[in-house]
Every structure is written in C-alpha cells, then in structure tokens.
Design a protein around this motif. Structure first.
Motif, PDB file in Angstrom:
ATOM      1  N   LYS A   1       0.769  -1.218  -0.082  1.00 37.92           N
ATOM      2  CA  LYS A   1       0.241   0.175  -0.242  1.00 37.92           C
ATOM      3  C   LYS A   1       0.848   1.228   0.145  1.00 37.92           C
ATOM      4  N   ALA A   2       1.894   1.452   0.952  1.00 41.05           N
ATOM      5  CA  ALA A   2       2.931   2.314   0.935  1.00 41.05           C
ATOM      6  C   ALA A   2       3.517   2.645  -0.285  1.00 41.05           C
ATOM      7  N   ALA A   3       3.758   1.777  -1.127  1.00 38.12           N
ATOM      8  CA  ALA A   3       4.301   1.911  -2.355  1.00 38.12           C
ATOM      9  C   ALA A   3       3.491   2.225  -3.648  1.00 38.12           C
ATOM     10  N   GLY A   4       2.312   2.197  -3.042  1.00 40.22           N
ATOM     11  CA  GLY A   4       1.321   2.628  -4.368  1.00 40.22           C
ATOM     12  C   GLY A   4       0.678   1.428  -5.158  1.00 40.22           C
ATOM     13  N   GLU A   5       1.013   0.644  -4.766  1.00 34.35           N
ATOM     14  CA  GLU A   5       0.368  -0.768  -5.349  1.00 34.35           C
ATOM     15  C   GLU A   5      -1.087  -1.076  -4.640  1.00 34.35           C
ATOM     16  N   VAL A   6      -1.880  -1.996  -5.495  1.00 32.79           N
ATOM     17  CA  VAL A   6      -2.889  -2.718  -4.984  1.00 32.79           C
ATOM     18  C   VAL A   6      -2.652  -3.675  -4.031  1.00 32.79           C
ATOM     19  N   PRO A   7      -2.646  -3.895  -2.516  1.00 32.27           N
ATOM     20  CA  PRO A   7      -2.271  -4.895  -1.845  1.00 32.27           C
ATOM     21  C   PRO A   7      -2.989  -6.128  -2.181  1.00 32.27           C
ATOM     22  N   MET A   8      -4.239  -6.050  -2.392  1.00 36.78           N
ATOM     23  CA  MET A   8      -5.049  -7.372  -2.596  1.00 36.78           C
ATOM     24  C   MET A   8      -6.333  -7.050  -3.362  1.00 36.78           C
ATOM     25  N   GLN A   9      -6.513  -8.021  -4.491  1.00 37.41           N
ATOM     26  CA  GLN A   9      -7.703  -7.590  -5.380  1.00 37.41           C
ATOM     27  C   GLN A   9      -8.775  -8.533  -4.730  1.00 37.41           C
ATOM     28  N   LEU A  10     -10.109  -7.772  -4.669  1.00 36.51           N
ATOM     29  CA  LEU A  10     -11.330  -8.265  -4.051  1.00 36.51           C
ATOM     30  C   LEU A  10     -12.482  -7.733  -5.021  1.00 36.51           C
ATOM     31  N   GLY A  11     -13.192  -8.826  -5.456  1.00 34.89           N
ATOM     32  CA  GLY A  11     -14.202  -8.247  -6.299  1.00 34.89           C
ATOM     33  C   GLY A  11     -15.475  -9.009  -5.621  1.00 34.89           C
ATOM     34  N   ASN A  12     -16.407  -8.061  -4.885  1.00 35.67           N
ATOM     35  CA  ASN A  12     -17.164  -8.755  -4.121  1.00 35.67           C
ATOM     36  C   ASN A  12     -19.048  -8.318  -4.462  1.00 35.67           C
ATOM     37  N   LEU A  13     -19.023  -7.861  -5.767  1.00 39.78           N
ATOM     38  CA  LEU A  13     -20.263  -7.603  -6.111  1.00 39.78           C
ATOM     39  C   LEU A  13     -21.436  -8.832  -5.943  1.00 39.78           C
ATOM     40  N   ASP A  14     -20.640  -9.983  -5.998  1.00 38.60           N
ATOM     41  CA  ASP A  14     -21.410 -11.253  -6.063  1.00 38.60           C
ATOM     42  C   ASP A  14     -21.748 -11.617  -4.750  1.00 38.60           C
ATOM     43  N   LYS A  15     -21.135 -11.195  -3.755  1.00 25.22           N
ATOM     44  CA  LYS A  15     -21.216 -11.477  -2.339  1.00 25.22           C
ATOM     45  C   LYS A  15     -20.545 -12.331  -1.834  1.00 25.22           C
TER      46      LYS A  15
END
Length: 458
Positions: free
Chosen positions: A212-226
């Motif tokens: 996060k501090a380096a400007g990266e996305v630490p973790m991908q999550l797509g939770n629209l489908d719950k």
C-alpha cells in the motif's frame, strides 16, 4: 486426504440392495408423478455402458473457465469415443447461473441426467430433502469409488435421506477436483518491493502495508457477487478460531457460536484491512471475474482465492504467479485452510438413464481423468500425489493441497452451514465491509441464522 490406489473397474451387472435409494424404475421425464419414495429396494446396477443401447445423456456443469472447460471438453470427447452409443448433450453454465436455474430444472418433469450441485445445504441438501437426487451408494460399491476416494472426501457429498445431516449418510455425488483457498501472489511485485512470500500471518499483514505504501494494490477483491468475501473472511477466521469450532459452525451442528471473542477479532481484522486501503477501490461493487482478471494482468500483489483459478492465472502471469497456504501465527504453525472438493457430479432422481449417468461420472473421475485434469492445470482430488507437474505455480498448488490434507487442516466452506447461510453471510459481509454493520452486529446476524437452523434441525 492422500488418495488410495484406484481399484480395477468392473464391467458387469451386479444385483444389490440399495439402502435408502430411489428405485431405478422412478419417474421418467415427462411424467407428472413424483419420484419413487426412498426405501430399501433391490435394483440392478449395470456397469457395462457399451451394452446400454443408444442413450442421450444431458449433463449440466459449471466448468466454463479456461482450464475447467478444457478438461471437460477433452474428457467428454474421450467418453463419446469409447461409448459411441451414448450421446452427450452438455449444457455449461457459470457457477451463479447454474445455482439460479438448477433448482427450477430439478423440480420439473424433464431435468438433466447429470448435474453439478453445490455441496451446501441450500443446494444439494435441499435437493436431497425434496427427493430430487439419486443416492449413489450402489454405484460406489460397483465401481469401487469408496476405494478410489477416502471418506474425508466422500463426506462432502453425504447427506441423510431426509437432508438433515450433512457429512454422513448416503452418497449423492462425486467430485473431480480438490480445492483449497489460499493466497496467490505476484512474485515480480514482491521482489520489486523487497519482500519474500510471508512465513507468518503478521508478515502477511506487513507485506500488505508495504504494498500500500508503495502505491500498489495490496489485494484484489471483487465482492459484487457477495460470496467472494466469504473466502477472504474464512481465511482470516481460520487464523484465529479453532478448526473444530469452524467445522461445527460450517456443518450446521449444535455446539458452537458465532458470538465469540475470536470471531469478533476476525471481523475486526477484516474491516481493518478495508480501512487501511488493503483492497482495490470499489471492491464491493466489482465482480469476481473482473477482480481475478485484473490480478492476472498485474494489478495487485495478492489475491485470496481458490485453486480453481490456477490455470487461468498461470496463463497470464506465468512464472510470476505464486501460491501459498495462509500462514499461521508462527512459521511452524499447523496448516489450516478453507477447502474440500469442487462441485460434485450427481444423478437426478427422474433421470431415465441412471446407469449411463453413473458410467459417465465414473469415467470423468477415473485415474486417467485425474491425469487429464493435471494436464489442463486443474487440481485432481484423487491420485494427487501420483501426478508429475513442473516447478512453478502448479507445483505450489499441488504441494499446498498435499500438505494441508496430510495434516487434516482443511475446514469446510462457511456457506454450508444452513440452507440460507450463503445469502445471509454474503449480505452480512457486504454490510460489514461497507460499514453498514459493526462486527458485533455482523456476528449477531450470523448467530441468528445458525442457531435457528441448528436448534430446529434435530
């Protein structure tokens, strides 16, 4: 869960007593009568598929992604080549579409012959209770499935005839693949950040903060489908809650509670990740597929997901893809991870072709089929230790699955708990992550569903 050596297949007609089975003379498609009631009735099980005459077998599956679709296509082609008298009518749907349409199809008069049914109470359990699936114990005996698969695998497809008890009773399906939810990571990004794959859970959280501090996305999550957040929460939970308590909760048995300090801590840790920006922006409104696809395109350092994504992610990331079991509080902590089997293949109670259907299920779960699964980037649930795979992501996955099963470290999917728990937990997690509910309110919602079912289920 080290699979035993598969016994030789026997092609013969075996007269058996099917305990609790639906009679093979049950209703054919087009009949308006209900299925034959479950009872102990003698039935002839025929395993010589070539002698069954001309049959059209309708199969519904959810093997739609790259590696999943490839193995299914290859095995179906081989099956029809071996048994030209059996024509396969394959209907392939996404996981969500299959769940939506299967209930209606099974309640009709002309359901498919073979279906992939989610193991949980809301799907397989409900179908068993309604008499819509055929017990497979006679076929398991005839084909040697009980020798091919350990009971630790078969229990995920067992229910009592009334659908009340999950994990014991009759066998209603057979899976192809093993599953474990772990942590995919981008090796190149970790190296760029000066990090190595984390050895402990605190190290993992430190890596998220560093990314996060380096400007990266630490973790991908797509939770629209719950449901995707269920896997993330389950991973966090299993770092804090004893495995036996998770199993009691997940199988919907009495004797555990969601309202515990450990579950509260897990919910607080998950919301803390959201507060710290460890997930991609708008994760609650992003779909599951776009999230893992973004990770595959190099957007994100980590992805908590199941091994079913291996083939597709490896195709995009190659050797930059890594996979590991969720680490424990110390490097030598016993492995614990959510997992079990893929969706099992079941035979519908109204199918007029149960012998052909069983022959098909036997074929796509055979030792040869396990080699095909391996070759298409999937994780076979049987004969896993006998497969040869190259160093890299696939070896990471096979090693992780072998390690956690050898240590009996798999805990069930949380949505198995009650017939409504998938919806309850999915919606509650969306509210928790959106700050519409506190951790205490979140757990109270789960406790109400769980306790109501456990106390009424006997």
């Amino acid at each position: 869960m080290i699979p035993p050596t598969r016994q030789p297949r026997r092609s013969m007609t075996i007269a058996v007593l099917v305990a609790g089975a639906v009679a093979l003379a049950g209703c054919a498609p087009g009949s308006s009568a209900p299925p034959t009631p479950s009872s102990a009735q003698p039935s002839a099980v025929r395993t010589d598929a070539a002698a069954l005459g001309n049959v059209t077998l309708t199969v519904w599956d959810q093997e739609v992604r790259g590696g999943q679709a490839a193995q299914m296509t290859q095995l179906n082609t081989a099956f029809q080549a071996k048994y030209p008298n059996i024509k396969l009518n394959r209907v392939s749907r996404s996981f969500d579409d299959l769940n939506t349409t299967l209930r209606l199809a099974l309640s009709g008069n002309e359901p498919p012959d073979v279906v992939e049914a989610n193991n949980g109470r809301s799907s397989m359990g409900a179908f068993v209770k309604a008499g819509q699936l055929r017990p497979l114990d006679a076929y398991a005996e005839a084909y040697g499935w009980k020798q091919r698969y350990p009971e630790s695998v078969l229990r995920y497809s067992r229910y009592s005839a009334d659908g009340k008890l999950f994990g014991e009773g009759n066998l209603y399906g057979l899976p192809q693949v093993g599953e474990v939810v772990g942590i995919f990571y981008n090796r190149a990004k970790l190296a760029k950040l000066g990090l190595r794959p984390p050895k402990t859970w605190p190290d993992f959280e430190t890596a998220l903060a560093t990314a996060k501090a380096a400007g990266e996305v630490p973790m991908q999550l797509g939770n629209l489908d719950k449901w995707p957040a269920i896997h993330v929460f389950g991973t966090v939970q299993s770092r804090l809650v004893p495995a036996d308590q998770i199993s009691t909760l997940a199988f919907g048995r009495k004797g555990a509670s969601w309202n515990t300090p450990e579950n509260t801590q897990a919910a607080e840790q998950l919301t803390g990740w959201a507060d710290k920006g460890f997930f991609n922006k708008g994760f609650n409104g992003q779909g599951y597929d776009p999230a893992w696809q973004a990770f595959g395109k190099g957007q994100g350092v980590f992805l908590i997901a199941g091994t079913w994504l291996l083939a597709d992610l490896q195709k995009n990331l190659g050797k930059d893809l890594g996979f590991m079991l969720p680490p424990g509080s110390t490097p030598d902590a016993a492995p614990v991870a959510t997992g079990g089997t893929g969706l099992p293949f079941a035979i519908t109670a109204k199918s007029p072709n149960p012998d052909a259907a069983a022959a098909y299920i036997d074929f796509i779960t055979s030792a040869d089929a396990m080699k095909v699964l391996t070759g298409t980037g999937n994780l076979p649930v049987a004969d896993t230790g006998k497969q040869t795979v190259p160093a890299g992501p696939q070896q990471d996955v096979f090693t992780a699955f072998g390690t956690v099963t050898a240590k009996n470290g798999l805990v069930p999917y949380l949505d198995y708990a009650t017939p409504t728990f998938a919806d309850t937990l999915g919606a509650a997690l969306q509210d928790l992550l959106a700050k519409k509910a506190t951790p205490q309110e979140f757990l109270a919602t789960l406790e109400k569903d769980y306790k109501t079912f456990a106390e009424s289920n006997g």
